[in-house]
Write an enzyme that holds these catalytic residues in place. Structure first.
Site, short mmCIF file in Angstrom:
data_model
loop_
_atom_site.label_atom_id
_atom_site.label_comp_id
_atom_site.label_asym_id
_atom_site.label_seq_id
_atom_site.Cartn_x
_atom_site.Cartn_y
_atom_site.Cartn_z
N SER A 27 7.62 -0.41 -1.42
CA SER A 27 9.02 -0.88 -0.86
C SER A 27 9.11 0.33 -1.65
CB SER A 27 9.05 -2.31 -1.69
OG SER A 27 10.68 -2.84 -1.39
N HIS A 70 7.01 -9.62 3.03
CA HIS A 70 7.10 -7.83 2.35
C HIS A 70 6.24 -8.74 0.77
CE1 HIS A 70 8.81 -4.55 1.09
NE2 HIS A 70 9.14 -5.08 -0.06
N ASP A 71 6.53 -9.04 0.51
CA ASP A 71 5.28 -9.63 -0.55
C ASP A 71 3.86 -9.50 -0.91
OD1 ASP A 71 7.80 -10.06 -2.83
OD2 ASP A 71 7.50 -12.05 -2.84
N ARG A 130 19.64 -12.78 -6.31
CA ARG A 130 18.14 -13.26 -5.87
C ARG A 130 17.51 -14.24 -4.76
NH1 ARG A 130 13.69 -10.20 -6.72
NH2 ARG A 130 11.74 -12.03 -7.64
N ASP A 187 5.31 -8.33 7.63
CA ASP A 187 6.74 -7.91 6.70
C ASP A 187 7.65 -7.94 7.56
OD1 ASP A 187 8.37 -7.37 5.08
OD2 ASP A 187 6.83 -5.15 4.05
#
Length: 391
Positions: A151, A362-363, A221, A329
């Site tokens: 990232s 994405h994680d 968040r 992602d």
């Protein structure tokens, strides 16, 4: 299971000279960086690997800290793991402007003796890389075997090959991009606006008021976390399940009664996001969030070359690259990694590319995936062969 590196003690390095920044300002003399190391530096000082962190991580990459917390990439780094600390000397550095030990907004501004707050200078990915390069130099390492990051960390790994190409051999950039899309910048701006408009923000000088803009941090968040997950993973984990109804726990299904006002939590995904927001607001600094997301927005090596990414990568002709992306992602889509691959191929630079079919969004770069870790293990096997001369 106890992480195989055991407890790791962070270290701190102080710098007497100021750090020039891309903005034209400078980080004042006397700043410090927090870092951790794992493994042993060999006699030739040729087996060092730098790990660059993403938005809400820091120098604690692997092992346990003093509070028993596991490092954010512990599944990748350690004895016998893909980045094997029996072979490599691994360095994790917390970037300036962060809130995990290195000089940042919460620290004292030597010019006035008060916390920096919103006055902490704007930093870029390139500034972080220059700070890391100083630390690596002070450790007596002339050339890194590899730089790796995911990232925002991947952007830093790429920037190493543009700013200090002779000081690194391999660049491993995971789930990253050559620049943020307009949509990504938009997500960052909405998150920043949530923080800035929090009544407790006080123009970024909330430390002096003894408050924290928690409401803004929670919303920021929650916005960010949605973008880290794929639609498939959210559907599989939460679907449309109801958290509870009519005071009874565990009720689920599309036909559960309406038990709440419009302001209450009903769906499990709502509960999950609020939990993530609450937890984040307890440990992360709002000014740091603003600084880091701005650094994300600014990263664009092609800009200085009229938008020509291939021209931007010309300094990296002697480096070797691995790019990894994940099919679901959507924040840092595989197409963005392929842009980098094309720029490297256009320069006839050695590059490998792996696109992993993974459902996690994405994680995925932080999670266990046998194919993903297999690619990294094979890459570090080749790096180690070069380090030992067994090629």
């Amino acid at each position: 299971m106890t992480p195989s590196l055991g407890t790791v003690t962070p270290q701190q390095m102080h710098f007497a000279e100021p750090l020039p920044l891309a903005s034209g300002a400078a980080l004042a003399a006397g700043y410090h960086l927090v870092y951790e190391t794992y493994g042993t530096l060999n006699a030739a000082r040729s087996n060092a690997v730098l790990v660059c962190h993403a938005l809400n991580a820091g120098a604690h990459v692997a092992g346990l800290d003093a509070n028993g917390q596991t490092g954010w990439w512990d599944n990748l780094v350690g004895p016998g793991k893909p980045l094997d600390t029996n072979r490599f000397f691994v360095i994790g550095v917390n970037n300036p402007g962060s809130c995990f030990g290195s000089s940042g907004p919460m620290h004292i501004n030597p010019a006035n003796g008060r916390a920096w707050g919103a006055d902490f200078p704007v930093v870029t990915v390139e500034d972080w890389v220059d700070a890391q390069a100083r630390l690596v130099q002070r450790l007596g390492i002339e050339r890194l075997a590899a730089v790796i990051g995911g990232s925002l960390g991947g952007m830093q790994a790429l920037a190493w090959t543009l700013r200090h190409p002779a000081r690194v051999q391999h660049c491993i950039a995971v789930a990253t991009a050559p620049s943020l899309s307009a949509q990504n910048i938009a997500f960052n701006e909405v998150a920043r606006r949530a923080i800035i408009t929090d009544p407790d923000f006080h123009g970024g000088h909330y430390y002096a008021h003894g408050v924290v803009p928690r409401r803004g941090l929670r919303v920021a968040r929650m916005i960010g976390h949605i973008t880290y997950l794929s639609d498939d993973s959210m559907e599989a984990k939460f679907g449309r399940r109801i958290r509870r109804a009519l005071g009874g726990d565990g009720v689920s299904g599309d036909d559960a009664p309406f038990a709440y006002t419009t302001q209450d939590i009903e769906f499990q995904i709502e509960s999950y996001l609020r939990h993530q927001g609450d937890k984040f607001s307890e440990y992360f600094d709002a000014n740091t969030y603003l600084l880091i997301t701005r650094a994300l927005d600014y990263f664009d090596p092609a800009r200085a070359h009229g938008g020509n990414l291939a021209a931007a990568f010309e300094p990296a002709r002697d480096n070797r690259f691995l790019l990894v992306s994940f099919t679901t992602d959507w924040r840092f889509a595989p197409a963005r990694s392929r842009e980098i691959v094309k720029a490297l191929v256009d320069n006839r630079i050695a590059v490998s590319y792996a696109e992993i079919d993974a459902p996690h969004g994405h994680d995925a770069f932080l999670l266990d995936d046998a194919r993903y870790h297999g690619v990294l293990r094979a890459t570090f096997e080749r790096v180690f062969a070069e380090v030992t001369g067994d090629v």
